[in-house]
Design an enzyme around this catalytic site. Structure first.
Site, PDB file in Angstrom:
ATOM      1  N   LEU A  77       0.462  -0.805  -0.173  1.00 22.45           N
ATOM      2  CA  LEU A  77      -0.062  -0.133   0.488  1.00 22.45           C
ATOM      3  C   LEU A  77       0.675   1.097  -0.208  1.00 22.45           C
ATOM      4  O   LEU A  77       1.815   0.857   0.455  1.00 22.45           O
ATOM      5  CB  LEU A  77      -0.894   0.110   1.509  1.00 22.45           C
ATOM      6  CG  LEU A  77      -2.050  -1.012   1.371  1.00 22.45           C
ATOM      7  CD1 LEU A  77      -2.443  -0.956   2.466  1.00 22.45           C
ATOM      8  CD2 LEU A  77      -2.587  -1.496   0.265  1.00 22.45           C
ATOM      9  N   ASP A  78       0.163   2.108  -0.746  1.00 17.10           N
ATOM     10  CA  ASP A  78       0.940   3.497  -0.741  1.00 17.10           C
ATOM     11  C   ASP A  78       1.037   4.032   0.881  1.00 17.10           C
ATOM     12  O   ASP A  78       1.011   3.601   2.208  1.00 17.10           O
ATOM     13  CB  ASP A  78       0.633   4.895  -1.605  1.00 17.10           C
ATOM     14  CG  ASP A  78       0.828   4.347  -2.735  1.00 17.10           C
ATOM     15  OD1 ASP A  78       1.852   3.240  -3.908  1.00 17.10           O
ATOM     16  OD2 ASP A  78      -0.131   4.558  -3.922  1.00 17.10           O
TER      17      ASP A  78
END
Length: 305
Positions: free
Chosen positions: A141-142
């Site tokens: 996930l960013d």
């Protein structure tokens, strides 16, 4: 049943040993081995890392035992749980860990800097019971995206998940807070994603010109300034939702990289809400859902007030 009761011995350093004579799960074995202790007391002993199977700490109540193994309880030894920042464990078994990650925390460091990441903290967590334990990346996930993600605990599980990702993952649902009112109540965005020299992803409409990316969305709430979308990924490409929201003229709030002009919530308006997948070892379907962060709902609550 006395005939199944394990043989035990007590040593001066407060360690009790039990021999396993029949197949059993660890919890049921301990209940029989420790008749003077209640179920909750035994669970506490497990959780504190005081139970060892063949000299390896085990905390899972359903850990399978086979004849010939040795179970030991180290009353003087307590493994303190690792205190994690921005990480909450939703599920853990012998093959994988599912977590909820806060916005602002890296999944894994992309350089040699000694920065706090979800990966680093989980490494410390699994090594608290065995210094040889490891964690393997399955997906990311960013940094500024919150929500559900998972890591593998062995290379076999990592490879199984990555090799069959499209088939194993049954649902990946995000919540996106985007700029302005999205007029169309639902839709599908399709393009081929590429990365430029500045490491910014962009869409191409030419077939096969990049990686195929398909995003489905539904409007959950909307007003003149904002829309809250439920987003389902048919493919999982780098920055896919962020690029596709920009493509339809509704960038994610706080996403300056992909065209956002405002950041009223102080974070990126993207949250990985649901992850459902087929467990690579047991074949069972596991589904995890996390609460929508209050900050993503705030623009609609403030308007109502």
């Amino acid at each position: 049943m006395n005939r199944n009761k394990p043989n035990s011995s007590q040593t001066p350093d407060k360690v009790t040993y039990f021999e396993v004579n029949e197949p059993a799960e660890l919890m049921s074995f301990l209940i029989e081995a420790l008749p003077s202790r209640g179920r909750n007391a035994i669970k506490s002993i497990l959780a504190r890392g005081q139970v060892y199977v063949n000299d390896k700490a085990v905390t899972k109540y359903n850990h399978p035992l086979v004849p010939g193994q040795q179970v030991s309880i180290h009353y003087a030894k307590v493994t303190e749980p690792v205190k994690m920042i921005g990480v909450h464990i939703l599920h853990e078994d012998d093959d994988l860990i599912v977590i909820q990650k806060d916005a602002g925390l890296l999944s894994i460091s992309t350089d040699k800097e000694n920065e706090l990441t979800a990966y680093r903290q989980l490494i410390e967590h699994v090594r608290s019971t065995n210094p040889r334990n490891r964690i393997y990346i399955v997906h990311r996930l960013d940094r500024d995206t919150s929500g559900v993600m998972m890591f593998a605990k062995n290379e076999k599980t990592q490879q199984a998940l990555q090799n069959s990702w499209q088939e194993s993952v049954l649902e990946r649902t995000y919540i996106a807070l985007v700029e302005r009112e999205v007029k169309k109540p639902e839709g599908t965005i399709t393009s081929w994603l590429k990365e430029n020299k500045a490491m910014v992803m962009y869409s191409s409409q030419r077939p096969e010109d990049g990686q195929l990316a398909i995003t489905h969305y539904k409007v959950m709430q909307a007003n003149r300034d904002f829309s809250l979308l439920e987003v389902n990924l048919e493919t999982g490409r780098k920055n896919q939702i962020r690029v596709h929201m920009k493509d339809i003229g509704h960038p994610i709030v706080g996403d300056k990289k992909y065209g956002s002009k405002i950041n009223t919530i102080g974070r990126l308006g993207l949250h990985a809400r649901i992850l459902a997948f087929e467990h690579p070892t047991t074949g069972k379907t596991l589904r995890f859902e996390s609460k929508i962060p209050d900050k993503l709902l705030r623009p609609f609550q403030e308007r109502k007030q």
